[in-house]
Design a protein around this motif. Structure first.
Motif, PDB file in Angstrom:
ATOM      1  N   TRP A 213       0.838  -1.203   0.000  1.00 33.38           N
ATOM      2  CA  TRP A 213       0.000   0.000   0.000  1.00 33.38           C
ATOM      3  C   TRP A 213       0.871   1.250   0.000  1.00 33.38           C
ATOM      4  O   TRP A 213       1.898   1.306   0.675  1.00 33.38           O
ATOM      5  N   ILE A 214       0.424   2.259  -0.748  1.00 28.26           N
ATOM      6  CA  ILE A 214       1.015   3.584  -0.698  1.00 28.26           C
ATOM      7  C   ILE A 214      -0.106   4.596  -0.523  1.00 28.26           C
ATOM      8  O   ILE A 214      -1.165   4.490  -1.156  1.00 28.26           O
ATOM      9  N   ALA A 215       0.105   5.562   0.385  1.00 31.38           N
ATOM     10  CA  ALA A 215      -0.854   6.652   0.569  1.00 31.38           C
ATOM     11  C   ALA A 215      -0.312   7.892  -0.132  1.00 31.38           C
ATOM     12  O   ALA A 215       0.855   8.255   0.041  1.00 31.38           O
ATOM     13  N   ILE A 216      -1.163   8.525  -0.936  1.00 27.32           N
ATOM     14  CA  ILE A 216      -0.781   9.737  -1.664  1.00 27.32           C
ATOM     15  C   ILE A 216      -1.648  10.872  -1.161  1.00 27.32           C
ATOM     16  O   ILE A 216      -2.855  10.891  -1.367  1.00 27.32           O
ATOM     17  N   TRP A 217      -1.011  11.815  -0.464  1.00 28.94           N
ATOM     18  CA  TRP A 217      -1.739  12.956   0.116  1.00 28.94           C
ATOM     19  C   TRP A 217      -1.617  14.140  -0.846  1.00 28.94           C
ATOM     20  O   TRP A 217      -0.544  14.500  -1.274  1.00 28.94           O
ATOM     21  N   GLY A 218      -2.771  14.732  -1.170  1.00 29.23           N
ATOM     22  CA  GLY A 218      -2.807  15.758  -2.210  1.00 29.23           C
ATOM     23  C   GLY A 218      -3.022  15.104  -3.556  1.00 29.23           C
ATOM     24  O   GLY A 218      -2.371  15.429  -4.549  1.00 29.23           O
ATOM     25  N   ALA A 219      -3.980  14.191  -3.610  1.00 35.30           N
ATOM     26  CA  ALA A 219      -4.145  13.328  -4.782  1.00 35.30           C
ATOM     27  C   ALA A 219      -4.777  14.032  -5.973  1.00 35.30           C
ATOM     28  O   ALA A 219      -4.927  13.420  -7.040  1.00 35.30           O
ATOM     29  N   SER A 220      -5.137  15.306  -5.831  1.00 33.55           N
ATOM     30  CA  SER A 220      -5.692  16.035  -6.972  1.00 33.55           C
ATOM     31  C   SER A 220      -4.617  16.650  -7.840  1.00 33.55           C
ATOM     32  O   SER A 220      -4.900  17.128  -8.940  1.00 33.55           O
ATOM     33  N   SER A 221      -3.364  16.688  -7.392  1.00 33.58           N
ATOM     34  CA  SER A 221      -2.294  17.317  -8.161  1.00 33.58           C
ATOM     35  C   SER A 221      -1.949  16.469  -9.378  1.00 33.58           C
ATOM     36  O   SER A 221      -2.243  15.272  -9.438  1.00 33.58           O
ATOM     37  N   THR A 222      -1.299  17.091 -10.364  1.00 32.69           N
ATOM     38  CA  THR A 222      -0.927  16.347 -11.556  1.00 32.69           C
ATOM     39  C   THR A 222       0.161  15.314 -11.258  1.00 32.69           C
ATOM     40  O   THR A 222       0.186  14.242 -11.860  1.00 32.69           O
ATOM     41  N   SER A 223       1.057  15.623 -10.325  1.00 28.58           N
ATOM     42  CA  SER A 223       2.058  14.628  -9.939  1.00 28.58           C
ATOM     43  C   SER A 223       1.392  13.423  -9.294  1.00 28.58           C
ATOM     44  O   SER A 223       1.780  12.269  -9.539  1.00 28.58           O
ATOM     45  N   ALA A 224       0.377  13.669  -8.472  1.00 31.78           N
ATOM     46  CA  ALA A 224      -0.368  12.564  -7.872  1.00 31.78           C
ATOM     47  C   ALA A 224      -1.137  11.781  -8.928  1.00 31.78           C
ATOM     48  O   ALA A 224      -1.235  10.548  -8.863  1.00 31.78           O
ATOM     49  N   HIS A 225      -1.694  12.495  -9.903  1.00 30.57           N
ATOM     50  CA  HIS A 225      -2.402  11.829 -11.009  1.00 30.57           C
ATOM     51  C   HIS A 225      -1.486  10.822 -11.701  1.00 30.57           C
ATOM     52  O   HIS A 225      -1.893   9.686 -12.007  1.00 30.57           O
ATOM     53  N   MET A 226      -0.248  11.222 -11.921  1.00 28.64           N
ATOM     54  CA  MET A 226       0.730  10.319 -12.522  1.00 28.64           C
ATOM     55  C   MET A 226       1.127   9.201 -11.548  1.00 28.64           C
ATOM     56  O   MET A 226       1.233   8.033 -11.932  1.00 28.64           O
ATOM     57  N   ALA A 227       1.368   9.567 -10.291  1.00 26.84           N
ATOM     58  CA  ALA A 227       1.821   8.587  -9.308  1.00 26.84           C
ATOM     59  C   ALA A 227       0.777   7.490  -9.089  1.00 26.84           C
ATOM     60  O   ALA A 227       1.122   6.309  -8.942  1.00 26.84           O
ATOM     61  N   GLY A 235       1.374  -2.650  -9.695  1.00 23.77           N
ATOM     62  CA  GLY A 235       0.776  -3.615  -8.780  1.00 23.77           C
ATOM     63  C   GLY A 235       0.604  -3.142  -7.362  1.00 23.77           C
ATOM     64  O   GLY A 235       0.166  -3.916  -6.498  1.00 23.77           O
ATOM     65  N   LEU A 236       0.933  -1.879  -7.073  1.00 21.88           N
ATOM     66  CA  LEU A 236       0.720  -1.357  -5.730  1.00 21.88           C
ATOM     67  C   LEU A 236      -0.756  -1.021  -5.540  1.00 21.88           C
ATOM     68  O   LEU A 236      -1.505  -0.819  -6.505  1.00 21.88           O
ATOM     69  N   ARG A 237      -1.152  -0.921  -4.283  1.00 21.17           N
ATOM     70  CA  ARG A 237      -2.496  -0.485  -3.937  1.00 21.17           C
ATOM     71  C   ARG A 237      -2.401   0.928  -3.387  1.00 21.17           C
ATOM     72  O   ARG A 237      -1.478   1.253  -2.624  1.00 21.17           O
ATOM     73  N   VAL A 238      -3.348   1.785  -3.786  1.00 20.46           N
ATOM     74  CA  VAL A 238      -3.235   3.220  -3.535  1.00 20.46           C
ATOM     75  C   VAL A 238      -4.373   3.720  -2.660  1.00 20.46           C
ATOM     76  O   VAL A 238      -5.552   3.489  -2.948  1.00 20.46           O
ATOM     77  N   ALA A 239      -4.004   4.429  -1.594  1.00 28.00           N
ATOM     78  CA  ALA A 239      -4.960   5.198  -0.790  1.00 28.00           C
ATOM     79  C   ALA A 239      -4.746   6.662  -1.126  1.00 28.00           C
ATOM     80  O   ALA A 239      -3.652   7.196  -0.928  1.00 28.00           O
ATOM     81  N   ALA A 240      -5.758   7.306  -1.664  1.00 27.77           N
ATOM     82  CA  ALA A 240      -5.660   8.702  -2.087  1.00 27.77           C
ATOM     83  C   ALA A 240      -6.356   9.601  -1.076  1.00 27.77           C
ATOM     84  O   ALA A 240      -7.527   9.387  -0.749  1.00 27.77           O
ATOM     85  N   VAL A 241      -5.633  10.597  -0.582  1.00 22.04           N
ATOM     86  CA  VAL A 241      -6.183  11.566   0.366  1.00 22.04           C
ATOM     87  C   VAL A 241      -6.360  12.876  -0.377  1.00 22.04           C
ATOM     88  O   VAL A 241      -5.401  13.461  -0.883  1.00 22.04           O
ATOM     89  N   VAL A 242      -7.606  13.364  -0.431  1.00 27.73           N
ATOM     90  CA  VAL A 242      -7.927  14.486  -1.306  1.00 27.73           C
ATOM     91  C   VAL A 242      -9.174  15.183  -0.783  1.00 27.73           C
ATOM     92  O   VAL A 242      -9.950  14.607   0.009  1.00 27.73           O
ATOM     93  N   ASP A 243      -9.384  16.401  -1.207  1.00 23.75           N
ATOM     94  CA  ASP A 243     -10.626  17.120  -0.903  1.00 23.75           C
ATOM     95  C   ASP A 243     -11.733  16.493  -1.748  1.00 23.75           C
ATOM     96  O   ASP A 243     -11.873  16.806  -2.931  1.00 23.75           O
ATOM     97  N   THR A 244     -12.510  15.620  -1.142  1.00 22.65           N
ATOM     98  CA  THR A 244     -13.499  14.876  -1.917  1.00 22.65           C
ATOM     99  C   THR A 244     -14.651  15.761  -2.386  1.00 22.65           C
ATOM    100  O   THR A 244     -15.320  15.425  -3.368  1.00 22.65           O
TER     101      THR A 244
END
Length: 432
Positions: A213-227, A235-244
Motif C-alpha cells: 500500500w502507498i498513501a498519496i496525500w494531495g491526490a488532486s495534483s498532476t504529480s499525484a495523477h501520474m503517481a 501492482g501497488l495499492r493506492v490510498a488517495a487523500v484528497v478534498d473529496t
C-alpha cells in the motif's frame, strides 16, 4: 559551439521548418513583477550534439511559474525565462541525436531551470534529446504539454525513493538498479547533492512492490495523477487523500472526460479518503491499513506531510529491532526487521528527524537532466506508455492563446481557479 547561421542553414536543409534568427519570449525582469513580452530576442543556439531545437506549439503552466517570482526563489539570473514543459515540433537536432528527427511531434521536459535556453516561455526552445518524448498521434499538443514534469517527479519518487520496479510495465526501467549500477561507473558520476539519496535512501529489502500500500496525500495534483497510475500499473495499492468535495467524483471514476480518455489505464485509487479533516484522514488510514501502510507520497507541503507521517506504520511506536532513529540518508542503513516506513515529500517534509523506523526522502529530480541514461530511460518509457494508452495525461481544463496570455493564466492559478486539471497556453497562430 556552432555558429547560429550554420544552425539555421542546417535546419532549412533538413526540413521545411525554417528557423528564424529572432523570436518572441517572455522575460521576468524582477521578483513580484509580471512577465514581459519581448519580440526581438535571439533564437537559442545548440551547444551540444545531443541537443534539439523545438518549435513551441503549447506550453503547460506550472505552479512554480508564479510561486518563483512571487516568493523570489528558483531565479538563477535576471532577466529570466521560465516554463518547465511544452509540446511542439523538432526544428533542428544535433549531430549526436539518433532517436528523434526534424518534424517529430514531441513534448520537451525542462527540469534544468538554470539554462534559459530551455525555458518554455519562448517560441523556440533547446532540449536534450534524452529529455524529449515523441507524442503519439492520439495525444494533442495541449495534452502533451501537461505531462512531463509531473511524470518525472512521480516516477522518480516511486522508482528511486521507494524502489518500485517497472520492468513488467511496457518494458519499463528498474530505476533503483539502474542508478546504483551507474554510480559504480566512474564515467557517470551522480550529482553530489542527490548521491546519498540514490545510493542509500532505501534498502533492497525495503523496496515497494506488488500488493504493498502507498498513501498519496494531495491526490488532486498532476504529480499525484501520474503517481496513482504508475503505482497501480506496478501492482501497488493506492490510498488517495484528497478534498473529496472538489475531486472525489473524478477520482472515483465518474468523470466523462476520463472515461472517454481510456479503457486500459487504472487511475482510480483503491481507497479514497477526504482530507478536509486531517486528523480524521489519519484515523481512517490507520484503521483501514495499520501496519500495512509503509509508503507515503505527499504533494502539498510540510503540514500535510506531517499528517501523512502520522498514518505510516512507523508512527505506531518504536521498532523492536531499532530503538533509535535511523541514520541520515548520507549513511547506508543496515537491513532491519520489520521493514522501515518511507515518506517522500515533493514540496516539503516534516520538521526534525524521522521517528524510529521511518525514513524521509526528497525527489532526486536532477537525475532526469544530469544523468542521460536515466533521462533517456524515462523518455523512451513515457513514449510507450502514451502510445499504448496505459498512461492518461491530466485533463486540460483551460486553453489560453499567445505568450502574452501567460500572465492572465498564472493569475488564475494564483486565485485557485485551476483545480483537477491543467491550464495550457497555445501559441498564437497554431492550430493544434
Amino acid at each position: 559551439m556552432t555558429d547560429r547561421k550554420d544552425h539555421i542553414v542546417a535546419a532549412t536543409a533538413q526540413s521545411s521548418l525554417a528557423v528564424p534568427i529572432s523570436q518572441q519570449v517572455l522575460l521576468l525582469h524582477a521578483p513580484r513583477e509580471p512577465y514581459h513580452l519581448q519580440k526581438d530576442y535571439s533564437v537559442p543556439a545548440l551547444a551540444h550534439g545531443r541537443e534539439l531545437l523545438v518549435r513551441t506549439r503549447a506550453i503547460g503552466l506550472n505552479p512554480i511559474d508564479w510561486k518563483a517570482p512571487d516568493y523570489s526563489f528558483g531565479l538563477p539570473e535576471l532577466p529570466y525565462i521560465a516554463g518547465r514543459e511544452l509540446a511542439g515540433d523538432v526544428a533542428l537536432y544535433g549531430t549526436g541525436t539518433s532517436r528523434l528527427q526534424v518534424g517529430d511531434r514531441v513534448l520537451a521536459i525542462s527540469t534544468d531551470y538554470r539554462d534559459l535556453r530551455k525555458g518554455a516561455y519562448q517560441e523556440y526552445v533547446v532540449a536534450w534529446d534524452y529529455n524529449t518524448v515523441r507524442l503519439p498521434p492520439q495525444v494533442s499538443y495541449e495534452a502533451g504539454a501537461t505531462v512531463g514534469v509531473a511524470f518525472v517527479a512521480a516516477v522518480l519518487a516511486l522508482g528511486v525513493n521507494l524502489g518500485v520496479d517497472f520492468t513488467a510495465v511496457e518494458d519499463g526501467p528498474d530505476l533503483l538498479k539502474l542508478v546504483r549500477s551507474l554510480a559504480r561507473s566512474a564515467s557517470t558520476p551522480l550529482p553530489a547533492d542527490i548521491r546519498d539519496e540514490c545510493l542509500s535512501g532505501i534498502a533492497e529489502t525495503d523496496r515497494a512492490g506488488p500488493g504493498d500500500w502507498i498513501a498519496i496525500w494531495g491526490a488532486s495534483s498532476t504529480s499525484a495523477h501520474m503517481a496513482i497510475q504508475l503505482a497501480r500499473l506496478a501492482g501497488l495499492r493506492v490510498a488517495a487523500v484528497v478534498d473529496t468535495a472538489r475531486h472525489g467524483l473524478r477520482l472515483a471514476g465518474h468523470t466523462d472526460a476520463y472515461q472517454a480518455a481510456t479503457t486500459t489505464c487504472s487511475w482510480q485509487p483503491d481507497l479514497l479518503i477526504d482530507s478536509h479533516d486531517p486528523e480524521r484522514a489519519v484515523s481512517v488510514l490507520r484503521a483501514n491499513l495499520g501496519s500495512k501502510l509503509r509508503f507515503g507520497f505527499d504533494t502539498r507541503g510540510r503540514e500535510s506531510a506531517q499528517s501523512l507521517l502520522q498514518a505510516l506504520a512507523c508512527s505506531e511506536g518504536p521498532s523492536q529491532a531499532q530503538s533509535s532513529p535511523p541514520s541520515p540518508p548520507a549513511t547506508p542503513r543496515p537491513s532491519v526487521s520489520p521493514p522501515l516506513s518511507h515518506l517522500v515529500g515533493l514540496t516539503g517534509l516534516p520538521k526534525g528527524a524521522p521517528p524510529p523506523g521511518g525514513v524521509f526522502h526528497s525527489v532526486p529530480i536532477k537525475l532526469f537532466h544530469e544523468v542521460p541514461a536515466v533521462g533517456e530511460a524515462l523518455s523512451v518509457w513515457l513514449e510507450k506508455l502514451l502510445a499504448s494508452g496505459r498512461l492518461v495525461p491530466p485533463v486540460v481544463i483551460g486553453v489560453e492563446t499567445g505568450l502574452e496570455s501567460v500572465n492572465a493564466g498564472l493569475d488564475r492559478m494564483r486565485a485557485g481557479e485551476i483545480r483537477g486539471g491543467r491550464l495550457v497556453v497555445r501559441l498564437a497562430g497554431d492550430l493544434l
